[in-house]
Write an enzyme that holds these catalytic residues in place. Structure first.
Site, PDB file in Angstrom:
ATOM      1  N   SER A 185       0.858  -1.185   0.000  1.00  0.00           N
ATOM      2  CA  SER A 185       0.000   0.000   0.000  1.00  0.00           C
ATOM      3  C   SER A 185       0.895   1.237   0.000  1.00  0.00           C
ATOM      4  O   SER A 185       1.693   1.407  -0.915  1.00  0.00           O
ATOM      5  CB  SER A 185      -0.948  -0.028   1.202  1.00  0.00           C
ATOM      6  OG  SER A 185      -1.842   1.068   1.161  1.00  0.00           O
ATOM      7  N   THR A 186       0.822   2.078   1.037  1.00  0.00           N
ATOM      8  CA  THR A 186       1.636   3.293   1.086  1.00  0.00           C
ATOM      9  C   THR A 186       3.120   2.958   0.964  1.00  0.00           C
ATOM     10  O   THR A 186       3.639   2.141   1.705  1.00  0.00           O
ATOM     11  CB  THR A 186       1.392   4.033   2.409  1.00  0.00           C
ATOM     12  OG1 THR A 186      -0.013   4.202   2.602  1.00  0.00           O
ATOM     13  CG2 THR A 186       2.089   5.379   2.409  1.00  0.00           C
ATOM     14  N   HIS A 212      -2.661  -1.242  -3.323  1.00  0.00           N
ATOM     15  CA  HIS A 212      -3.800  -0.338  -3.126  1.00  0.00           C
ATOM     16  C   HIS A 212      -3.624   0.890  -4.012  1.00  0.00           C
ATOM     17  O   HIS A 212      -2.700   1.684  -3.813  1.00  0.00           O
ATOM     18  CB  HIS A 212      -3.892   0.099  -1.671  1.00  0.00           C
ATOM     19  CG  HIS A 212      -4.126  -1.029  -0.713  1.00  0.00           C
ATOM     20  ND1 HIS A 212      -3.914  -0.913   0.643  1.00  0.00           N
ATOM     21  CD2 HIS A 212      -4.566  -2.298  -0.912  1.00  0.00           C
ATOM     22  CE1 HIS A 212      -4.214  -2.052   1.243  1.00  0.00           C
ATOM     23  NE2 HIS A 212      -4.607  -2.918   0.318  1.00  0.00           N
ATOM     24  N   MET A 306      -0.142   1.200   5.118  1.00  0.00           N
ATOM     25  CA  MET A 306      -0.919   1.457   6.319  1.00  0.00           C
ATOM     26  C   MET A 306      -2.067   0.456   6.397  1.00  0.00           C
ATOM     27  O   MET A 306      -2.503  -0.114   5.401  1.00  0.00           O
ATOM     28  CB  MET A 306      -1.453   2.885   6.310  1.00  0.00           C
ATOM     29  CG  MET A 306      -2.402   3.211   5.190  1.00  0.00           C
ATOM     30  SD  MET A 306      -2.879   4.959   5.248  1.00  0.00           S
ATOM     31  CE  MET A 306      -3.954   5.056   3.806  1.00  0.00           C
ATOM     32  N   ASP A 309      -4.408  -4.890   5.865  1.00  0.00           N
ATOM     33  CA  ASP A 309      -4.832  -5.745   4.759  1.00  0.00           C
ATOM     34  C   ASP A 309      -3.779  -6.820   4.475  1.00  0.00           C
ATOM     35  O   ASP A 309      -2.596  -6.510   4.328  1.00  0.00           O
ATOM     36  CB  ASP A 309      -5.071  -4.904   3.504  1.00  0.00           C
ATOM     37  CG  ASP A 309      -5.697  -5.702   2.371  1.00  0.00           C
ATOM     38  OD1 ASP A 309      -6.334  -6.732   2.650  1.00  0.00           O
ATOM     39  OD2 ASP A 309      -5.548  -5.275   1.212  1.00  0.00           O
TER      40      ASP A 309
END
Length: 367
Positions: A185-186, A212, A306, A309
């Site tokens: 993600s991030t 993401h 973050m 998931d």
């Protein structure tokens, strides 16, 4: 208090963004009308995090980002257009050192910004707490400080790698059946660069990636990775037969699932499941793979991002006989997702990013 510098040439956007963060109560907000003004404010305002528009007069966002990363590195979240050009510029921004991005609302901005606000605040908070590597753009910073030629951000994609060989086959003439499942993600695009470019051209297992990201950007991500990886990279837009030695990127705003079809495996883009908060969902990808492939033929890799998931599904994967790798806190931009996997006892190997590729190769060769 979090010191936030908002850089945007639109007075309306500056006002809307400022009101969102000032209402949170723990932000000190500064404003800049363009990149040049932002650079002037860096020493005096000393931001903890910056939101940065890309298209601005005098000094555009990419040039400003480049200067920030060299002169006073701090986490930057890009405010990006969802056009094809905007997606390509966003990938370049992430390559230059931006931590994350958020798509700029289209249409009636004052109405759309209210819907966007919770996710924007969440991303900026995560970015403010992000860990920038001390080595980030180190060579360029040294060159700037010693008066050598000024660095200018690259405007062209890297040169393609040499032609790729035919994927390796296992003894008996059958292609190895196993899957690598990667969640990020991030900070994920940079982590994917670092992981996937270390894999050799004879890496036999297919790799499925859930990053993401909105749909407008996952195509640009796949195209960029395809230019720098030894393995071919494609975005999954329709049911696609999974082939050995290929990398598959989940389409944004959807979930990628694995299913068996005859003796082979299919990757497909499914409508995003509202039961999962983040998309493409790492949890859903892993659980679908567990339903189609024996667990001992699966390897999960969870990297920076973050939230949580992928942590529960990869913990289940390990419990059923699969193998899991988690990025170590020391290298993760945000140690949310991999940290949750480690805390759940679901990681076989915890390693910094620069070692994950070697561990992945060794793990797959041992299966």
């Amino acid at each position: 208090m979090i010191r936030l510098l908002i850089v945007d040439d639109s007075p309306l956007m500056r006002r809307l963004l400022g009101s969102i963060f000032e209402a949170e109560g723990d932000f000190v907000v500064g404003m800049a009308r363009d990149g040049a003004e932002a650079i002037e404010l860096l020493p005096t305002f000393a931001p903890d995090v910056v939101t940065l528009d890309i298209n601005m007069p005098r000094m555009d966002g990419l040039t400003c980002l480049d200067r920030i990363m060299i002169e006073r590195p701090c986490p930057v979240v890009m405010f990006s257009s969802m056009t094809d050009e905007g997606a390509a510029e966003t990938m370049e921004a992430l390559h230059l050192g931006a931590v994350d991005f958020i798509p700029k609302p289209e249409g009636a901005v004052s109405l759309a910004i209210d819907t966007l606000a919770p996710r924007l605040v969440e991303k900026v908070r995560a970015a403010a707490a992000a860990r920038l590597k001390p080595s980030l753009r180190l060579r360029d910073r040294v060159r700037a400080r010693t008066g050598l030629a000024r660095w200018t951000p690259p405007r062209e994609a890297p040169s393609p790698v040499p032609p790729r060989p035919v994927p390796r086959a296992v003894p008996g003439g059958k292609t190895a059946e196993g899957l690598v499942l990667v969640g990020t993600s991030t900070g994920g695009p940079q982590a994917l660069d670092a992981l996937l470019t270390t894999l050799p051209p004879d890496f036999s297992w297919p790799i499925l990636v859930a990053q993401h990201m909105p749909a407008s950007f996952t195509g640009a991500l796949a195209r960029r990775l395809d230019t720098i990886c030894a393995l071919p990279v494609t975005e999954v837009l329709a049911p696609t037969q999974i082939q050995s030695g290929h990398i598959y990127i989940a389409r944004g705003d959807a979930d990628m699932i694995v299913r068996r079809q005859g003796r082979g495996l299919i990757a497909a883009a499914a409508p995003s499941d509202p039961g999962h908060r983040w998309h493409p969902s790492v949890d859903r990808l892993v659980r679908s793979a567990l339903a189609a492939v024996p667990a001992d033929r699966l390897v999960g890799v969870l990297m920076t991002g973050m939230g949580n998931d992928g942590a529960a599904a990869m913990t289940a994967l390990r419990a059923q006989g699969g193998r899991t790798l988690a990025e170590a806190e020391e290298s993760a931009v945000v140690w949310g997702m991999p940290g949750e996997l480690v805390r759940a006892g679901g990681a076989d190997i915890v390693a910094p990013l620069d070692m994950l590729g070697k561990h992945l190769v060794d793990t797959v060769r041992s299966r």
